[in-house]
Design a protein around this motif. Structure first.
Motif, PDB file in Angstrom:
ATOM      1  N   ALA A 172      36.271  90.791  23.993  1.00  0.00           N
ATOM      2  CA  ALA A 172      34.987  90.909  24.686  1.00  0.00           C
ATOM      3  C   ALA A 172      35.020  90.246  26.062  1.00  0.00           C
ATOM      4  O   ALA A 172      34.404  90.746  27.010  1.00  0.00           O
ATOM      5  N   GLY A 173      35.747  89.142  26.183  1.00  0.00           N
ATOM      6  CA  GLY A 173      35.736  88.409  27.437  1.00  0.00           C
ATOM      7  C   GLY A 173      36.819  88.809  28.416  1.00  0.00           C
ATOM      8  O   GLY A 173      36.594  88.797  29.638  1.00  0.00           O
ATOM      9  N   PHE A 174      38.001  89.174  27.910  1.00  0.00           N
ATOM     10  CA  PHE A 174      39.147  89.387  28.798  1.00  0.00           C
ATOM     11  C   PHE A 174      39.779  90.770  28.661  1.00  0.00           C
ATOM     12  O   PHE A 174      40.757  91.061  29.330  1.00  0.00           O
ATOM     13  N   GLY A 175      39.271  91.589  27.766  1.00  0.00           N
ATOM     14  CA  GLY A 175      39.845  92.912  27.569  1.00  0.00           C
ATOM     15  C   GLY A 175      40.777  92.939  26.373  1.00  0.00           C
ATOM     16  O   GLY A 175      41.320  91.909  25.952  1.00  0.00           O
ATOM     17  N   PRO A 176      41.011  94.127  25.779  1.00  0.00           N
ATOM     18  CA  PRO A 176      41.822  94.231  24.560  1.00  0.00           C
ATOM     19  C   PRO A 176      43.268  93.801  24.743  1.00  0.00           C
ATOM     20  O   PRO A 176      43.892  93.283  23.818  1.00  0.00           O
ATOM     21  N   GLY A 177      43.828  94.013  25.944  1.00  0.00           N
ATOM     22  CA  GLY A 177      45.231  93.682  26.153  1.00  0.00           C
ATOM     23  C   GLY A 177      45.529  92.203  26.117  1.00  0.00           C
ATOM     24  O   GLY A 177      46.677  91.797  25.915  1.00  0.00           O
ATOM     25  N   MET A 178      44.513  91.360  26.290  1.00  0.00           N
ATOM     26  CA  MET A 178      44.726  89.910  26.277  1.00  0.00           C
ATOM     27  C   MET A 178      45.143  89.421  24.896  1.00  0.00           C
ATOM     28  O   MET A 178      45.725  88.340  24.769  1.00  0.00           O
ATOM     29  N   ASN A 179      44.881  90.211  23.859  1.00  0.00           N
ATOM     30  CA  ASN A 179      45.301  89.837  22.513  1.00  0.00           C
ATOM     31  C   ASN A 179      46.786  90.117  22.260  1.00  0.00           C
ATOM     32  O   ASN A 179      47.309  89.707  21.222  1.00  0.00           O
ATOM     33  N   GLY A 180      47.418  90.790  23.178  1.00  0.00           N
ATOM     34  CA  GLY A 180      48.853  91.048  23.032  1.00  0.00           C
ATOM     35  C   GLY A 180      49.547  91.092  24.376  1.00  0.00           C
ATOM     36  O   GLY A 180      50.101  92.143  24.767  1.00  0.00           O
ATOM     37  N   PRO A 181      49.548  89.977  25.110  1.00  0.00           N
ATOM     38  CA  PRO A 181      50.191  89.990  26.434  1.00  0.00           C
ATOM     39  C   PRO A 181      51.697  90.202  26.327  1.00  0.00           C
ATOM     40  O   PRO A 181      52.318  89.819  25.331  1.00  0.00           O
ATOM     41  N   LEU A 182      52.257  90.804  27.361  1.00  0.00           N
ATOM     42  CA  LEU A 182      53.700  91.023  27.420  1.00  0.00           C
ATOM     43  C   LEU A 182      54.367  89.807  28.047  1.00  0.00           C
ATOM     44  O   LEU A 182      53.900  89.293  29.067  1.00  0.00           O
ATOM     45  N   VAL A 183      55.431  89.349  27.438  1.00  0.00           N
ATOM     46  CA  VAL A 183      56.228  88.252  27.985  1.00  0.00           C
ATOM     47  C   VAL A 183      57.474  88.874  28.607  1.00  0.00           C
ATOM     48  O   VAL A 183      58.343  89.381  27.899  1.00  0.00           O
ATOM     49  N   ILE A 184      57.541  88.850  29.924  1.00  0.00           N
ATOM     50  CA  ILE A 184      58.614  89.530  30.658  1.00  0.00           C
ATOM     51  C   ILE A 184      59.571  88.486  31.201  1.00  0.00           C
ATOM     52  O   ILE A 184      59.168  87.561  31.920  1.00  0.00           O
ATOM     53  N   VAL A 185      60.818  88.616  30.830  1.00  0.00           N
ATOM     54  CA  VAL A 185      61.854  87.689  31.279  1.00  0.00           C
ATOM     55  C   VAL A 185      62.944  88.489  31.975  1.00  0.00           C
ATOM     56  O   VAL A 185      63.509  89.412  31.386  1.00  0.00           O
ATOM     57  N   ALA A 186      63.210  88.137  33.228  1.00  0.00           N
ATOM     58  CA  ALA A 186      64.258  88.809  33.999  1.00  0.00           C
ATOM     59  C   ALA A 186      65.472  87.896  34.079  1.00  0.00           C
ATOM     60  O   ALA A 186      65.377  86.753  34.558  1.00  0.00           O
ATOM     61  N   GLU A 187      66.588  88.385  33.602  1.00  0.00           N
ATOM     62  CA  GLU A 187      67.847  87.633  33.632  1.00  0.00           C
ATOM     63  C   GLU A 187      68.513  87.885  34.990  1.00  0.00           C
ATOM     64  O   GLU A 187      68.820  89.033  35.336  1.00  0.00           O
ATOM     65  N   LEU A 188      68.714  86.818  35.781  1.00  0.00           N
ATOM     66  CA  LEU A 188      69.227  86.965  37.141  1.00  0.00           C
ATOM     67  C   LEU A 188      70.736  87.121  37.150  1.00  0.00           C
ATOM     68  O   LEU A 188      71.454  86.461  36.389  1.00  0.00           O
ATOM     69  N   GLU A 189      71.204  87.992  38.037  1.00  0.00           N
ATOM     70  CA  GLU A 189      72.645  88.204  38.164  1.00  0.00           C
ATOM     71  C   GLU A 189      73.313  87.037  38.887  1.00  0.00           C
ATOM     72  O   GLU A 189      74.466  86.711  38.616  1.00  0.00           O
ATOM     73  N   GLU A 190      72.584  86.397  39.810  1.00  0.00           N
ATOM     74  CA  GLU A 190      73.119  85.257  40.541  1.00  0.00           C
ATOM     75  C   GLU A 190      72.188  84.063  40.367  1.00  0.00           C
ATOM     76  O   GLU A 190      70.965  84.193  40.440  1.00  0.00           O
ATOM     77  N   LYS A 191      72.761  82.909  40.176  1.00  0.00           N
ATOM     78  CA  LYS A 191      71.981  81.695  39.972  1.00  0.00           C
ATOM     79  C   LYS A 191      71.274  81.303  41.260  1.00  0.00           C
ATOM     80  O   LYS A 191      71.867  81.305  42.341  1.00  0.00           O
ATOM     81  N   VAL A 192      69.986  80.963  41.126  1.00  0.00           N
ATOM     82  CA  VAL A 192      69.195  80.551  42.287  1.00  0.00           C
ATOM     83  C   VAL A 192      69.338  79.041  42.457  1.00  0.00           C
ATOM     84  O   VAL A 192      68.997  78.261  41.569  1.00  0.00           O
ATOM     85  N   THR A 193      69.852  78.642  43.604  1.00  0.00           N
ATOM     86  CA  THR A 193      70.009  77.211  43.878  1.00  0.00           C
ATOM     87  C   THR A 193      69.005  76.708  44.908  1.00  0.00           C
ATOM     88  O   THR A 193      68.627  75.543  44.903  1.00  0.00           O
ATOM     89  N   ASP A 194      68.583  77.597  45.798  1.00  0.00           N
ATOM     90  CA  ASP A 194      67.621  77.220  46.840  1.00  0.00           C
ATOM     91  C   ASP A 194      66.279  77.877  46.530  1.00  0.00           C
ATOM     92  O   ASP A 194      66.133  79.098  46.581  1.00  0.00           O
ATOM     93  N   ARG A 195      65.279  77.060  46.173  1.00  0.00           N
ATOM     94  CA  ARG A 195      63.975  77.586  45.772  1.00  0.00           C
ATOM     95  C   ARG A 195      62.995  77.689  46.939  1.00  0.00           C
ATOM     96  O   ARG A 195      61.864  78.122  46.759  1.00  0.00           O
ATOM     97  N   GLU A 196      63.375  77.266  48.071  1.00  0.00           N
ATOM     98  CA  GLU A 196      62.536  77.358  49.269  1.00  0.00           C
ATOM     99  C   GLU A 196      63.306  78.109  50.353  1.00  0.00           C
ATOM    100  O   GLU A 196      64.404  77.670  50.743  1.00  0.00           O
ATOM    101  N   PRO A 197      62.780  79.228  50.849  1.00  0.00           N
ATOM    102  CA  PRO A 197      61.539  79.871  50.427  1.00  0.00           C
ATOM    103  C   PRO A 197      61.700  80.527  49.048  1.00  0.00           C
ATOM    104  O   PRO A 197      62.797  80.602  48.512  1.00  0.00           O
ATOM    105  N   GLU A 198      60.608  81.015  48.518  1.00  0.00           N
ATOM    106  CA  GLU A 198      60.628  81.619  47.185  1.00  0.00           C
ATOM    107  C   GLU A 198      61.577  82.807  47.165  1.00  0.00           C
ATOM    108  O   GLU A 198      61.524  83.668  48.057  1.00  0.00           O
ATOM    109  N   PRO A 199      62.473  82.855  46.181  1.00  0.00           N
ATOM    110  CA  PRO A 199      63.415  83.980  46.113  1.00  0.00           C
ATOM    111  C   PRO A 199      62.685  85.321  46.067  1.00  0.00           C
ATOM    112  O   PRO A 199      61.646  85.460  45.409  1.00  0.00           O
ATOM    113  N   ALA A 200      63.229  86.304  46.774  1.00  0.00           N
ATOM    114  CA  ALA A 200      62.584  87.624  46.857  1.00  0.00           C
ATOM    115  C   ALA A 200      62.495  88.299  45.501  1.00  0.00           C
ATOM    116  O   ALA A 200      61.596  89.113  45.257  1.00  0.00           O
TER     117      ALA A 200
END
Length: 727
Positions: free
Chosen positions: A392-420
């Motif tokens: 009722a408050g957030f919509g039907p999809g809020m009862n089953g949110p998708l958890v999306i995890v992207a496995e990176l091909e290269e390790k991110v060492t520099d977090r600034e600026p935000e990786p594209a």
């Protein structure tokens, strides 16, 4: 023997009560994309991102806004109390962005846990919910949600078992006509159930035991426990009526009907064990744990029942009730007449039976499989209430949110600026049709994976939510491979895995059960025919499930509450469609195939014993149906009563099992065993017992009916059958 069983049952029950093993909601599916997302999610994303690491409290202010000063103070006080609880790493306010519904009456307190015990998530949820006392004191409803296995969803036993036992007792009283005889199967089944549940309760300390395990074990164990004892007791009373001494009667019962019980129980265990090939750990565990209750039923039947019969002697017929349990002089109660009637017109009976069974099975073509979410749960539970508030408050999809995890091909060492790659992932997910909202991506501590949550537009039980999962998985993000987890993705992968393994499981169950019958009766035709008959009864069961749940013709009559969005009219609350979880048909198949084979074994045993006496197939079929019809009907009525009683459980899965099992057993014991099997056996004639010479030589010399002298009085028919290579 009586003392051993009582001590064993009491000891195991006491042990399981004093040291109860935890139940598990583990639905891991090795080798799937959802499992890969789950594994990545547990690696370095901080507290709250592991399995069961987040608990939500849904707040609802029905008579005002959550943003009033008094209620904001109450919410802040509750959050402070929650922060002081063990294992609480972070508490997110409902007043944050995304934490409050647009109407400002519904909000979410999100609690992230760290270092907690997942097996005690129900207790943790209860403690966190209790800490929200200040909110409730301010007139705000606070309901726990997303707790894995909340306390209100744990399936507890009690009322349905009592109803099932009472119904079984009434059937036994009418079948036997004596109170003492009626009490024996009940007592034996209760000892068996106590032993089996004690073992299952203690196993929770060693393996993950699903929350449905105890209820499934009770349903099946109670039904087969009473039935097996009933078959042995019926045989014993017949022998006593024929003047056989007590100890000799007990010995013959163990040698003949005892062997049939072992074979019948073996078919059930084989069918349940085949679920280990389903590729779904929860289904595999449910299978072998339910098998424990069947093994206990067999062991108590072949040991405790003879012990009780020996102790009671002729007192087994004591405390006779008036006007019930009376039989005709031939002891058939009309079943022999039915057998003769079927034998005189086998083609007509065969055609009519096939037509009726085809009509019963036809609705199975409309069976609708899909995720069964909390929106179909009992309205009196926290899980159903929180589901409705979130929708009722957030919509039907809020009862089953998708958890999306992207496995990176290269390790991110520099977090600034935000990786594209982070922004590219979010943009890609937001562009997927059916995604309502995508959160900000989070990089794990190692810089090897990115996580974000997305809310679809559809409820978890909506088939369109599965399409959204597949579309997100199809995303191609440069430098990353996308995996999707969460409730909806997990259910989708479970359905796909089970669908791929179903032919294997069905094939193994049918082949092994047919092989067991071949060993028991040394007849390939009997074994093949029995497997086909069981598949036919399964078609009727799935047809009933489709009528009641998929087509919605009476789902409200079995106690299902209509989902959100269904109007409150009387008819709408009785007739609405309910999806059936993809693993339920396969579990039902295994259970029903084994249970149906029970009645096949008992009927074939009686027919074969008669045939070995005089060699007249038609007469043997009529006699076999006459001698077993009453006891099979009583046993089936007991089992149907037990399964119907369990429909009263609030859990939708239990209701579906109860309907399917009850209908299948009723059809199997009446149309299948009363008409179709006798008609086909009459038409096949002596081909029923034909065995090729080469097969007869390699088969071990087993006998389902043991070595009962009563069935071995005439040897000539046996000589014509065994090793003849022709009928």
């Amino acid at each position: 023997m009586l003392s051993i069983w009582i001590l064993l049952a009491a000891g195991l029950t006491a042990g399981s009560l004093l040291f109860p093993g935890p139940v598990s909601n583990n639905v891991s599916i090795p080798g799937t994309d959802a499992q890969r997302a789950h594994d990545l999610m547990s690696e370095g994303f901080g507290p709250g991102y592991d399995a069961g690491g987040t608990i939500q409290l849904v707040l609802y202010s029905g008579d005002g806004l959550l943003t009033t000063e008094a209620r904001e103070e109450a919410v802040e006080q509750a959050m402070d109390d929650i922060r002081r609880l063990p294992h609480v790493a972070e508490v997110l306010s409902p007043y944050r962005v995304g934490g409050m519904a647009a109407n400002r009456q519904i909000g979410l307190i999100t609690v992230k846990l760290e270092g907690h015990d997942n097996t005690k998530l129900a207790e943790t949820t209860k403690t966190i919910s209790a800490a929200a006392g200040p909110v409730r004191a301010a007139g705000v409803e606070a309901v726990p949600a997303n707790a894995g296995t909340p306390a209100d969803k744990e399936i507890k036993t009690g009322t349905s078992e009592i109803i099932g036992v009472v119904c079984a007792m009434l059937v036994l009283l009418f079948a036997f006509g004596t109170l003492v005889a009626a009490m024996i199967p009940i007592f034996v089944a209760l000892v068996s159930i106590a032993t089996g549940l004690g073992v299952i309760g203690l196993l929770g300390h060693l393996v993950d035991v699903p929350k449905q395990a105890s209820i499934m074990a009770t349903m099946i164990g109670l039904g087969v426990g009473i039935d097996y004892a009933l078959f042995l007791l019926s045989r014993h009373r017949k022998l006593l009526g024929d003047g056989v001494p007590v100890r000799e009667a007990v010995r013959r019962v163990a040698a003949s009907s005892g062997g049939a019980v072992v074979f019948a129980g073996g078919t059930v265990v084989i069918a349940l064990s085949a679920l280990m090939l389903a590729g779904f750990p929860m289904l595999r565990t449910l299978g072998w744990i339910t098998g424990i209750s069947v093994i206990c039923a067999v062991l108590t039947s072949v040991t405790l029942v003879p012990a009780l019969l020996g102790l009671l002697g002729h007192r087994v017929n004591a405390l006779r009730l008036p006007f019930v349990g009376r039989r005709r002089s031939d002891g058939s109660s009309g079943w022999a007449g039915l057998g003769n009637w079927v034998a005189r017109r086998p083609w007509g009976v065969l055609a009519l039976s096939v037509a009726v069974l085809a009509a019963l099975a036809a609705p199975a073509l409309a069976l609708k499989l899909g995720p069964l979410d909390d929106g179909f749960g009992d309205r009196g539970t926290d899980s159903r209430r929180s589901y409705e508030l979130i929708e009722a408050g957030f919509g039907p999809g809020m009862n089953g949110p998708l958890v999306i995890v992207a496995e990176l091909e290269e390790k991110v060492t520099d977090r600034e600026p935000e990786p594209a790659v982070l922004q590219a992932l979010k943009d890609g997910v937001e562009d997927v049709d059916g995604v309502r909202f995508a959160g900000d991506p989070v990089l794990n501590s190692a810089g090897t994976a990115v996580l974000l949550q997305a809310v679809p537009e559809y409820a978890p039980s909506d088939p369109r939510a599965l399409d959204v999962v597949e579309d997100v998985r199809a995303l191609r993000i440069e430098g990353a491979s996308v995996h999707v987890g969460g409730k909806v993705a997990g259910m989708a992968d479970a359905g796909n895995t089970i669908a791929e393994r179903t032919p294997l499981v069905v094939g193994v169950v049918v082949l092994l059960s047919a092989l067991l019958l071949l060993l028991a009766f040394r007849s390939p035709i009997v074994a093949i025919k029995a497997a086909l008959m069981n598949l036919i009864s399964l078609g009727a069961a799935f047809g009933a499930l489709s009528l009641v749940f998929s087509l919605g013709l009476g789902s409200g009559l079995v106690g299902m509450d209509p989902p959100v969005g269904v109007d409150d009219s009387y008819l709408a609350t009785l007739f609405f469609s309910v999806p059936i979880d993809s693993y339920i048909p396969l579990m039902l198949f295994a259970v029903l195939f084994g249970l149906s084979m029970d009645y096949e074994v008992f009927l074939l045993t009686a027919v074969r014993q008669s045939y070995l006496k005089h060699g007249d197939n038609t007469r043997a079929v009529a006699e076999g149906l006459g001698t077993t019809g009453r006891v099979i009907t009583s046993a089936a009525l007991i089992m149907v009563s037990v399964f119907v009683a369990f429909i009263a459980y609030p859990d939708p899965m239990v209701k579906i099992f109860g309907v399917g099992l009850a209908v299948a057993i009723a059809v199997d014991a009446t149309i299948i065993r009363g008409f179709l099997v006798p008609a086909t056996m009459v038409l096949l004639g002596r081909y029923n017992w034909w065995c090729p010479r080469w097969l007869d030589r390699i088969l071990p010399n087993l006998s389902v009916e043991g070595h009962d002298e009563e069935s071995m009085t005439e040897e000539e028919p046996r000589k014509e059958l065994v090793g003849a290579g022709r009928p």
